[in-house]
Design a protein around this motif. Structure first.
Motif, short mmCIF file in Angstrom:
data_model
loop_
_atom_site.label_atom_id
_atom_site.label_comp_id
_atom_site.label_asym_id
_atom_site.label_seq_id
_atom_site.Cartn_x
_atom_site.Cartn_y
_atom_site.Cartn_z
N MET A 1 0.98 -0.44 3.64
CA MET A 1 0.47 -1.64 2.99
C MET A 1 -0.85 -1.29 2.31
O MET A 1 -1.56 -0.39 2.74
CB MET A 1 0.24 -2.76 4.02
CG MET A 1 1.50 -3.20 4.75
SD MET A 1 2.73 -3.94 3.67
CE MET A 1 2.04 -5.55 3.39
N ASP A 2 -1.17 -2.03 1.30
CA ASP A 2 -2.41 -1.81 0.57
C ASP A 2 -3.22 -3.10 0.68
O ASP A 2 -2.70 -4.19 0.48
CB ASP A 2 -2.10 -1.49 -0.89
CG ASP A 2 -3.35 -1.15 -1.67
OD1 ASP A 2 -4.20 -0.43 -1.13
OD2 ASP A 2 -3.47 -1.62 -2.81
N TYR A 3 -4.48 -2.97 1.04
CA TYR A 3 -5.36 -4.13 1.23
C TYR A 3 -6.57 -4.00 0.30
O TYR A 3 -7.12 -2.92 0.14
CB TYR A 3 -5.85 -4.19 2.68
CG TYR A 3 -4.73 -4.21 3.69
CD1 TYR A 3 -4.11 -5.40 4.05
CD2 TYR A 3 -4.27 -3.03 4.26
CE1 TYR A 3 -3.08 -5.41 4.97
CE2 TYR A 3 -3.23 -3.04 5.17
CZ TYR A 3 -2.65 -4.23 5.53
OH TYR A 3 -1.62 -4.24 6.42
N ALA A 9 -2.17 -8.70 1.05
CA ALA A 9 -1.65 -7.39 1.44
C ALA A 9 -0.39 -7.15 0.62
O ALA A 9 0.45 -8.02 0.49
CB ALA A 9 -1.34 -7.37 2.93
N PRO A 11 2.82 -4.31 -0.40
CA PRO A 11 3.47 -3.02 -0.12
C PRO A 11 3.08 -2.05 -1.22
O PRO A 11 3.11 -2.40 -2.39
CB PRO A 11 4.97 -3.33 -0.20
CG PRO A 11 5.07 -4.82 -0.20
CD PRO A 11 3.76 -5.36 -0.67
N ALA A 56 10.45 1.56 11.68
CA ALA A 56 9.60 1.49 10.48
C ALA A 56 10.10 2.44 9.40
O ALA A 56 9.33 3.16 8.77
CB ALA A 56 8.14 1.75 10.82
N VAL A 79 6.53 4.79 6.47
CA VAL A 79 5.13 4.58 6.12
C VAL A 79 4.49 3.81 7.26
O VAL A 79 4.94 2.72 7.61
CB VAL A 79 4.98 3.81 4.79
CG1 VAL A 79 3.52 3.59 4.47
CG2 VAL A 79 5.67 4.55 3.66
N SER A 80 3.45 4.38 7.84
CA SER A 80 2.79 3.75 8.97
C SER A 80 1.82 2.68 8.51
O SER A 80 0.97 2.92 7.65
CB SER A 80 2.01 4.81 9.77
OG SER A 80 1.27 4.18 10.80
N GLN A 81 1.94 1.49 9.07
CA GLN A 81 1.00 0.42 8.75
C GLN A 81 -0.29 0.61 9.55
O GLN A 81 -1.37 0.30 9.09
CB GLN A 81 1.60 -0.95 9.04
CG GLN A 81 0.69 -2.08 8.58
CD GLN A 81 1.40 -3.42 8.64
OE1 GLN A 81 2.58 -3.52 8.92
NE2 GLN A 81 0.65 -4.48 8.39
N SER A 82 -0.20 1.15 10.76
CA SER A 82 -1.38 1.31 11.60
C SER A 82 -2.20 2.54 11.22
O SER A 82 -3.41 2.57 11.43
CB SER A 82 -0.97 1.41 13.08
OG SER A 82 -0.16 2.55 13.28
N SER A 83 -1.58 3.56 10.65
CA SER A 83 -2.28 4.76 10.21
C SER A 83 -2.02 4.92 8.72
O SER A 83 -1.02 5.51 8.32
CB SER A 83 -1.79 5.97 10.99
OG SER A 83 -2.48 7.13 10.59
N THR A 84 -2.92 4.39 7.90
CA THR A 84 -2.67 4.27 6.46
C THR A 84 -2.48 5.59 5.73
O THR A 84 -2.04 5.59 4.59
CB THR A 84 -3.79 3.47 5.78
OG1 THR A 84 -5.03 4.16 6.02
CG2 THR A 84 -3.88 2.06 6.33
#
Length: 164
Positions: A1-3, A9, A11, A56, A79-84
Motif C-alpha cells: 500500500m502507498d500512503y 491509502a 494499492p 497475502a 507484497v507486505s503491508q506491514s513491511s513496506t
C-alpha cells in the motif's frame, strides 16, 4: 500500500524496474514481445486471478498465444503491508511448443505520478475542479478495465540513505 499526507491509502503496483517481457521467438509474421501486443482475447486466453488474503498473494494465470504457439503463464506476487520494502514475484512460463524463447528484464524507473491529489480531503466538486485544473477528465470506466488511473497509479521507488 502507498500512503501520503491528505490522501487515501492506495494499492501501489510493483515498480517498473521489475518489468519482465517474453517472446515465443520468430514466426512467419515476425518477432513479437508479449508486453507490446494488443490486449485481445485471441492472444490472452483462460485468464484467472486469485487473491489469497491468508497468504497475502495475488496469483494470475493465463495462456498467451503467439501465432499458433501458446505458453501457460502464472505470476504470483506477494507484497507486505506491514513491511513496506518487502515484496516478491514468482513467474512460471511453460511453452506448449518446441523451440527457443526469449526473456527481457528491463531496468525502467518510473517518476512519481503527478498530480497526486489529496483524495482524503476533497469533496466531489473539489475533485472535479482539481482534475480539470490538470487538464484531465473523469471518465466512467467499466470495473473490468485494467486502467484505473483515477485512483490507481504505478507508485514510485525511492532509494534509502541518499547516497550513490
Amino acid at each position: 500500500m502507498d500512503y501520503a499526507k491528505d490522501d487515501i491509502a492506495r494499492p501501489a503496483a510493483i515498480p517498473g524496474w521489475s518489468e519482465i517481457d517474453y517472446s515465443a521467438g520468430d514466426s512467419a509474421a515476425g518477432h513479437f514481445w508479449m508486453n507490446q501486443v494488443p490486449l485481445h482475447p485471441a492472444l490472452f486466453q483462460d485468464y484467472s486471478q486469485t487473491l489469497n488474503m491468508r497468504d497475502a498473494t495475488l496469483t494470475t494465470r493465463y495462456r498467451y498465444v503467439d501465432h499458433q504457439r501458446s505458453t501457460q503463464i502464472k505470476v504470483t506476487t506477494f507484497v507486505s503491508q506491514s513491511s513496506t520494502h518487502l515484496a516478491a514475484t514468482q513467474i512460471s512460463l511453460t511453452p506448449d511448443f518446441d523451440g527457443t524463447v526469449q526473456l527481457s528484464f528491463a531496468l525502467n524507473l518510473w517518476a512519481p505520478y503527478q498530480p497526486r491529489l489529496p483524495l482524503a480531503k476533497l469533496t466531489g466538486d473539489e475533485m472535479q475542479e482539481a482534475v480539470a485544473a490538470h487538464n484531465m477528465k473523469l471518465i466512467a470506466i467499466p470495473p473490468a478495465t485494467p486502467d484505473r488511473a483515477a485512483v490507481w497509479y504505478h507508485g514510485d521507488t525511492q532509494r534509502a540513505g541518499g547516497g550513490r
